[in-house]
Design a protein around this motif. Sequence first.
Motif, short mmCIF file in Angstrom:
data_model
loop_
_atom_site.label_atom_id
_atom_site.label_comp_id
_atom_site.label_asym_id
_atom_site.label_seq_id
_atom_site.Cartn_x
_atom_site.Cartn_y
_atom_site.Cartn_z
N LEU A 66 -12.39 0.69 14.75
CA LEU A 66 -13.56 0.61 15.57
C LEU A 66 -13.80 1.44 16.64
O LEU A 66 -14.94 1.85 17.00
CB LEU A 66 -13.93 -0.85 15.94
N GLU A 67 -12.61 1.66 17.53
CA GLU A 67 -12.54 2.29 18.66
C GLU A 67 -12.78 3.99 18.32
O GLU A 67 -13.55 4.73 18.78
CB GLU A 67 -11.04 2.40 19.47
N ARG A 68 -12.14 4.39 17.11
CA ARG A 68 -12.31 5.79 16.48
C ARG A 68 -13.76 6.01 16.01
O ARG A 68 -14.43 7.23 16.29
CB ARG A 68 -11.37 5.88 15.39
N LEU A 69 -14.61 5.04 15.49
CA LEU A 69 -15.84 5.16 15.06
C LEU A 69 -16.75 5.26 16.33
O LEU A 69 -17.85 5.80 16.22
CB LEU A 69 -16.21 4.08 14.15
N GLY A 70 -16.30 4.37 17.27
CA GLY A 70 -17.19 4.23 18.39
C GLY A 70 -17.27 5.56 19.44
O GLY A 70 -18.23 5.85 20.17
N THR A 71 -15.88 6.15 19.50
CA THR A 71 -15.82 7.56 20.34
C THR A 71 -15.43 8.61 19.70
O THR A 71 -15.25 9.66 20.34
CB THR A 71 -14.70 7.00 21.37
N GLY A 72 -15.14 8.65 18.34
CA GLY A 72 -14.57 9.84 17.75
C GLY A 72 -15.96 10.79 17.43
O GLY A 72 -16.91 10.73 18.14
N GLY A 73 -15.29 11.96 16.65
CA GLY A 73 -16.11 13.12 16.58
C GLY A 73 -17.06 12.79 15.61
O GLY A 73 -17.24 11.69 14.88
N GLY A 74 -18.12 13.82 15.31
CA GLY A 74 -18.98 13.63 14.06
C GLY A 74 -20.42 13.11 14.83
O GLY A 74 -20.41 12.71 15.81
N ALA A 75 -21.29 12.99 13.88
CA ALA A 75 -22.57 12.60 14.35
C ALA A 75 -22.86 11.09 14.52
O ALA A 75 -21.88 10.20 14.13
CB ALA A 75 -23.77 12.92 13.32
N GLY A 114 -16.94 -14.28 13.49
CA GLY A 114 -16.12 -14.82 14.67
C GLY A 114 -15.95 -13.47 15.47
O GLY A 114 -16.54 -12.48 15.51
N PRO A 115 -14.58 -13.49 16.02
CA PRO A 115 -14.44 -12.45 17.15
C PRO A 115 -14.23 -11.15 16.18
O PRO A 115 -14.73 -9.95 16.94
CB PRO A 115 -12.89 -12.86 17.64
N ASN A 116 -13.93 -10.94 15.19
CA ASN A 116 -13.99 -9.70 14.22
C ASN A 116 -15.09 -9.14 13.89
O ASN A 116 -15.40 -7.96 14.36
CB ASN A 116 -12.99 -9.83 12.94
N ALA A 117 -15.99 -9.95 13.50
CA ALA A 117 -17.41 -9.53 13.45
C ALA A 117 -18.07 -9.09 14.70
O ALA A 117 -18.79 -8.06 14.74
CB ALA A 117 -18.30 -10.67 12.57
N ASP A 118 -17.96 -10.03 15.66
CA ASP A 118 -18.44 -9.52 16.91
C ASP A 118 -17.99 -8.19 17.41
O ASP A 118 -18.72 -7.51 18.16
CB ASP A 118 -17.87 -10.61 18.08
N ARG A 119 -16.91 -7.91 17.12
CA ARG A 119 -16.39 -6.63 17.56
C ARG A 119 -16.80 -5.49 16.98
O ARG A 119 -17.19 -4.49 17.42
CB ARG A 119 -14.73 -6.45 17.15
N ALA A 120 -17.23 -5.59 15.63
CA ALA A 120 -17.87 -4.66 14.91
C ALA A 120 -19.27 -4.48 15.37
O ALA A 120 -19.89 -3.45 15.24
CB ALA A 120 -17.77 -5.05 13.32
N ARG A 121 -19.98 -5.54 15.55
CA ARG A 121 -21.33 -5.74 15.90
C ARG A 121 -21.50 -4.75 17.22
O ARG A 121 -22.31 -4.24 17.66
CB ARG A 121 -21.96 -6.70 16.16
N LYS A 122 -20.73 -5.23 18.30
CA LYS A 122 -20.71 -4.47 19.65
C LYS A 122 -20.47 -2.99 19.50
O LYS A 122 -21.04 -2.00 20.02
CB LYS A 122 -19.51 -5.48 20.34
N THR A 123 -19.43 -2.59 18.50
CA THR A 123 -19.41 -1.03 18.27
C THR A 123 -20.77 -0.49 17.91
O THR A 123 -21.19 0.69 18.41
CB THR A 123 -18.13 -0.95 17.34
N ALA A 124 -21.35 -1.24 16.86
CA ALA A 124 -22.66 -0.59 16.40
C ALA A 124 -23.59 -0.66 17.39
O ALA A 124 -24.31 0.52 17.61
CB ALA A 124 -23.27 -1.57 15.31
N GLN A 125 -23.75 -1.64 18.33
CA GLN A 125 -25.02 -1.60 19.45
C GLN A 125 -24.54 -0.72 20.47
O GLN A 125 -25.44 -0.06 21.05
CB GLN A 125 -24.71 -3.15 19.86
N ASP A 126 -22.94 -0.27 20.80
CA ASP A 126 -22.88 0.63 21.84
C ASP A 126 -23.17 1.93 21.31
O ASP A 126 -23.77 2.89 22.01
CB ASP A 126 -21.29 0.45 22.04
#
Length: 490
Positions: free
Chosen positions: A411-420, A440-452
Amino acid sequence: MGHGPLTDVEAAKAAVCEETADFYTPQARLALGRAAAGFLTPQGFTPLELLHSRDLQSRLANAGTNAMQAVQKTASWQVRGLSVPVSERIRRLWELTDVVQKETAAKLEAEPPQPVTLTSLPELLAHRPEESDDDRSFRVFAALTRTLADEQGWAAKFAALAGLGVGLAGLETFRYFDSLIAEILRPPAGLEAVLGREETIGDEILRLLALVDRTAKPESAPGNPPTARSLYDLLAVAAMPETRAVLTEHAIVLARSNEKLTRRPLMEEVAFVVDLKDRMTRDGELLGGSGTREALERRLARALSDQTIDMLMAGTRCVGERVLRAVQLHGKIFGEDARRYLETYVTELMGQPKLESTILPEGESTRQNIKLLGRLHRALVKSELPAKTKERIANQVERYQSDVLDHSKILERLGTGGGATAERFLKVVDLCREGAFIAGPNADRARKTAQDLMKRPDFLDSYLEGASQKGERANRLKNLQRLLAEARIV
């Protein structure tokens, strides 16, 4: 419907004849066929033919001990569990059968039956003035019995009846043919001679059920034996309650047998048993009742054991896939022994040491591992495993997914990595839409990544790239709303 085929004792007790007229009832004919099977079946005779032929009755009486054994069997079955002496019942049955023979001889002498043809059939079936239903039935069956005397074997007798009765299918008078056809099909040898046999027991059961339910198309009948098509044709248009009852009994007996139902891998055999239970259920009641259910449960219990579990798990690459398959099986199968075995199996798999190194397949991508754990968690939550077991294992799976997210930093790499930005955003959204992340926490982490990612200044331009027309851009934005709703991100 629920009881299934009667035992010899049950059949005899349901047909305690006290008058000669009682011998002609369906219940008495069934008991007669059981008691005199040693005489009737090898020679290809039915109880109805025996009751309407002076020659057959004489042959039975003179056939060594066949008649005595039939009477003794019937008497012993009928008095079982009662205080009535078997000798008394034997005496009474001899009295009744002696009268039946005399009455049969008198009726046949008064009007000797002639072989039936299509030309003489209407006259045979016609009502006569002041003729009782019993007398009419005797006259018709006597003529049909005389006709069958010229035929050898179950298939030939059925063919003769089908040829004469085909024009009557659907009419009330076809009941005479239904009764005789049912008795021809009752012995397994008679059924096979007329209908042939499918390659597997399971296919044979399904065919019998389709014939009973009128879902078997006549054109699907096998070409050999040729009598099969005739039976398919008759059952497609005629009520034939006695014949359908016999076919149902055969299906129940086969389902209760110990032979394999299919020649497929064990996993498919299990699935067939599960589907067969549904196929044999009518209005919430299983054909054959508890006897059939217990037989199907025994099949599943044999299929799910320490000796067979490896075959059932063929193709799985890790503990997670094996647990998922076991949980899915648990939701489909029935029977306490089989379900308890799977519960123990799952518990032992999830309780083994160093599970973190075996729960996921080697060499698989992080994305696929996350999806596997998500599927497993959903299956566990929906399962009927014991509540405490389900909760404990579901928590284990959730922790393993958290570890995968932590160690891979996907999730961190998708949030800050390269590419469009939009491309990385859609990868997260697709996983969310597929339910890959455990609630729960895992789904929340993913959604937050998408929101960011959506908050990044370049997100909208990245997402709309290539959409130059106003309508195309509007469609892209509408699709984005749909994706967000399906992924539960907003």
